[in-house]
Write an enzyme that holds these catalytic residues in place. Sequence first.
Site, PDB file in Angstrom:
ATOM      1  N   ASP A  63      32.463  44.310  47.576  1.00  0.00           N
ATOM      2  CA  ASP A  63      31.256  43.626  47.094  1.00  0.00           C
ATOM      3  C   ASP A  63      30.537  42.956  48.265  1.00  0.00           C
ATOM      4  O   ASP A  63      31.188  42.413  49.168  1.00  0.00           O
ATOM      5  CB  ASP A  63      31.653  42.533  46.073  1.00  0.00           C
ATOM      6  CG  ASP A  63      32.193  43.130  44.775  1.00  0.00           C
ATOM      7  OD1 ASP A  63      32.065  44.357  44.590  1.00  0.00           O
ATOM      8  OD2 ASP A  63      32.744  42.368  43.964  1.00  0.00           O
ATOM      9  N   ASP A  69      29.745  32.713  48.210  1.00  0.00           N
ATOM     10  CA  ASP A  69      31.101  33.292  48.062  1.00  0.00           C
ATOM     11  C   ASP A  69      32.037  32.700  49.109  1.00  0.00           C
ATOM     12  O   ASP A  69      33.157  32.268  48.818  1.00  0.00           O
ATOM     13  CB  ASP A  69      31.051  34.819  48.250  1.00  0.00           C
ATOM     14  CG  ASP A  69      30.540  35.575  47.037  1.00  0.00           C
ATOM     15  OD1 ASP A  69      29.747  36.509  47.212  1.00  0.00           O
ATOM     16  OD2 ASP A  69      30.948  35.212  45.908  1.00  0.00           O
ATOM     17  N   GLU A  92      39.649  36.771  45.552  1.00  0.00           N
ATOM     18  CA  GLU A  92      38.772  37.942  45.674  1.00  0.00           C
ATOM     19  C   GLU A  92      38.178  38.011  47.069  1.00  0.00           C
ATOM     20  O   GLU A  92      37.889  39.085  47.589  1.00  0.00           O
ATOM     21  CB  GLU A  92      37.645  37.901  44.639  1.00  0.00           C
ATOM     22  CG  GLU A  92      36.675  39.070  44.840  1.00  0.00           C
ATOM     23  CD  GLU A  92      35.536  39.135  43.839  1.00  0.00           C
ATOM     24  OE1 GLU A  92      35.535  38.364  42.878  1.00  0.00           O
ATOM     25  OE2 GLU A  92      34.660  40.005  44.038  1.00  0.00           O
ATOM     26  N   GLU A  93      37.993  36.854  47.690  1.00  0.00           N
ATOM     27  CA  GLU A  93      37.291  36.811  48.986  1.00  0.00           C
ATOM     28  C   GLU A  93      38.228  36.975  50.183  1.00  0.00           C
ATOM     29  O   GLU A  93      37.759  36.905  51.323  1.00  0.00           O
ATOM     30  CB  GLU A  93      36.520  35.496  49.102  1.00  0.00           C
ATOM     31  CG  GLU A  93      35.502  35.260  47.997  1.00  0.00           C
ATOM     32  CD  GLU A  93      34.528  36.426  47.819  1.00  0.00           C
ATOM     33  OE1 GLU A  93      34.151  36.708  46.672  1.00  0.00           O
ATOM     34  OE2 GLU A  93      34.184  37.075  48.831  1.00  0.00           O
ATOM     35  N   ASP A 113      39.242  33.939  41.484  1.00  0.00           N
ATOM     36  CA  ASP A 113      37.940  34.472  41.872  1.00  0.00           C
ATOM     37  C   ASP A 113      37.053  33.246  42.045  1.00  0.00           C
ATOM     38  O   ASP A 113      36.571  32.699  41.061  1.00  0.00           O
ATOM     39  CB  ASP A 113      37.396  35.406  40.782  1.00  0.00           C
ATOM     40  CG  ASP A 113      36.062  36.021  41.183  1.00  0.00           C
ATOM     41  OD1 ASP A 113      35.532  36.852  40.415  1.00  0.00           O
ATOM     42  OD2 ASP A 113      35.538  35.656  42.257  1.00  0.00           O
ATOM     43  N   LEU A 115      34.027  32.611  43.067  1.00  0.00           N
ATOM     44  CA  LEU A 115      32.655  32.638  42.566  1.00  0.00           C
ATOM     45  C   LEU A 115      32.392  34.000  41.918  1.00  0.00           C
ATOM     46  O   LEU A 115      32.000  34.964  42.571  1.00  0.00           O
ATOM     47  CB  LEU A 115      31.650  32.380  43.695  1.00  0.00           C
ATOM     48  CG  LEU A 115      30.213  32.111  43.239  1.00  0.00           C
ATOM     49  CD1 LEU A 115      30.146  30.863  42.359  1.00  0.00           C
ATOM     50  CD2 LEU A 115      29.286  31.940  44.434  1.00  0.00           C
ATOM     51  N   ASP A 116      32.615  34.015  40.605  1.00  0.00           N
ATOM     52  CA  ASP A 116      32.431  35.258  39.849  1.00  0.00           C
ATOM     53  C   ASP A 116      30.957  35.393  39.468  1.00  0.00           C
ATOM     54  O   ASP A 116      30.324  34.426  39.041  1.00  0.00           O
ATOM     55  CB  ASP A 116      33.298  35.183  38.585  1.00  0.00           C
ATOM     56  CG  ASP A 116      32.936  36.273  37.595  1.00  0.00           C
ATOM     57  OD1 ASP A 116      33.213  37.435  37.884  1.00  0.00           O
ATOM     58  OD2 ASP A 116      32.307  35.939  36.561  1.00  0.00           O
ATOM     59  N   GLU A 277      40.566  38.266  37.658  1.00  0.00           N
ATOM     60  CA  GLU A 277      39.501  38.302  36.646  1.00  0.00           C
ATOM     61  C   GLU A 277      40.106  38.596  35.264  1.00  0.00           C
ATOM     62  O   GLU A 277      40.134  37.741  34.378  1.00  0.00           O
ATOM     63  CB  GLU A 277      38.436  39.354  37.012  1.00  0.00           C
ATOM     64  CG  GLU A 277      37.583  38.964  38.220  1.00  0.00           C
ATOM     65  CD  GLU A 277      36.550  40.022  38.602  1.00  0.00           C
ATOM     66  OE1 GLU A 277      36.874  41.219  38.608  1.00  0.00           O
ATOM     67  OE2 GLU A 277      35.401  39.625  38.907  1.00  0.00           O
TER      68      GLU A 277
HETATM   69  P1  P6P Z   1      27.804  45.208  37.011  1.00  0.00           P
HETATM   70  C1  P6P Z   1      30.517  40.311  39.255  1.00  0.00           C
HETATM   71  O1  P6P Z   1      30.516  41.032  40.467  1.00  0.00           O
HETATM   72  C2  P6P Z   1      31.454  41.018  38.315  1.00  0.00           C
HETATM   73  O2  P6P Z   1      32.706  41.129  38.871  1.00  0.00           O
HETATM   74  C3  P6P Z   1      31.502  40.293  36.977  1.00  0.00           C
HETATM   75  O3  P6P Z   1      31.269  38.940  37.091  1.00  0.00           O
HETATM   76  C4  P6P Z   1      30.420  40.953  36.173  1.00  0.00           C
HETATM   77  O4  P6P Z   1      30.697  40.952  34.782  1.00  0.00           O
HETATM   78  C5  P6P Z   1      30.407  42.372  36.710  1.00  0.00           C
HETATM   79  O5  P6P Z   1      30.920  42.316  38.042  1.00  0.00           O
HETATM   80  C6  P6P Z   1      29.009  42.914  36.749  1.00  0.00           C
HETATM   81  O6  P6P Z   1      29.093  44.246  37.197  1.00  0.00           O
HETATM   82  O7  P6P Z   1      28.318  46.580  37.422  1.00  0.00           O
HETATM   83  O8  P6P Z   1      27.410  45.144  35.560  1.00  0.00           O
HETATM   84  O9  P6P Z   1      26.742  44.655  37.918  1.00  0.00           O
END
Ligand code: P6P
Length: 334
Positions: A63, A69, A92-93, A113, A115-116, A277
């Site tokens: 990502d 982040d 995650e980071e 995670d 910063l999700d 997650e």
């Molecule tokens: P998409 C954010 O990167 C994440 O991990 C989740 O928070 C979020 O639901 C999903 O990815 C969004 O992914 O493919 O819909 O942009």
Amino acid sequence: MSTQAITFNRHLWQQHKQFNQPIGLSILMTQMGFAAKILSREIGLAALAGKLGLVGEKNATGDTQKKLDVFSNEVVIDAFSDTGLVAAIASEELDQVQLIECGGDAQYILCIDPLDGSSNTDTGNAVGTIFGFYRRHTTGYCGTEADVLRQGADLITAGYILYGASTILVYSCGGSVDGFTLDPSVGEFMLSHPDIHCPTEGKIYSANLSYYCEWRPQIQTLVDYLGDSQSTHHPPYSMRYSGALVADVHRILLEGGLYFYPSTHQQPDGKLRLLYENAPLAFVVEQAGGLASTGKQRILDIKADSIHQRSPLVIGSASAVTLYEQFLQEGAPV
Ligand code: P6P
């Protein structure tokens, strides 16, 4: 606000006294609340402090990494690494597990995670933090990767913080699921959502429909079924999708329905990560009476083989997750 209001720290003390929750875990949850206050402030003011935008690198899972982040990861590492309670942190980071030299006393492992949903930061939309604590298995001078590669069913505490219209911390230590809303004027998380139960049914589904053409035909059929406003089998569903897992799952936890992120050809194991997650959210939703699976296997039964392992996810009301599993395995009910 009355002084009878239950602060997060008072709740943690009650949990310790009434249910003999280990004081070390109470301290860790206090630290999580502290980190959440810092992140709530920094995320809220990032646009004024030049903290939006990218750092140009990609994280371990590919990502793109935002400035927030990196900052969020630093905040959570600083909040836990010198407590003497945590022996390893999977984030995650971080490419690798952060092994913490703590002697044999540290009893806990943190998967997080920080910063999700960080793609939402630059537009002021909701983001979150997801966390889960395990009891350490090894007794050496510092934790090991083996301590981190666990089955979600081993979680002892898990939860999330939603930085949205308000900042809400939701967590469970295996009993009730409780939510606390941050009152910035006193700097305290106050009990606002005691004993959350996920409704057995709901009329919301949450998924990124731009992947519709990449999903299995059975999932496409399910989406068509849910979207059929003339159906005689169910009332009309509404679709809600924010791009932040925490925000979408929080809505489902409170209002019922289902969130799903299936596998696709490009991502045969889905996009979402198991350890920091899917498993912590599955723990919370199951404690609240909901279900969480890959569509075929209970999320909490999956033992992680690598720290950034991905899995498909369907999570939410028991009846809705069961319906998804039926469609995936048997096709549409007749
Ligand atoms: P998409 C954010 O990167 C994440 O991990 C989740 O928070 C979020 O639901 C999903 O990815 C969004 O992914 O493919 O819909 O942009």
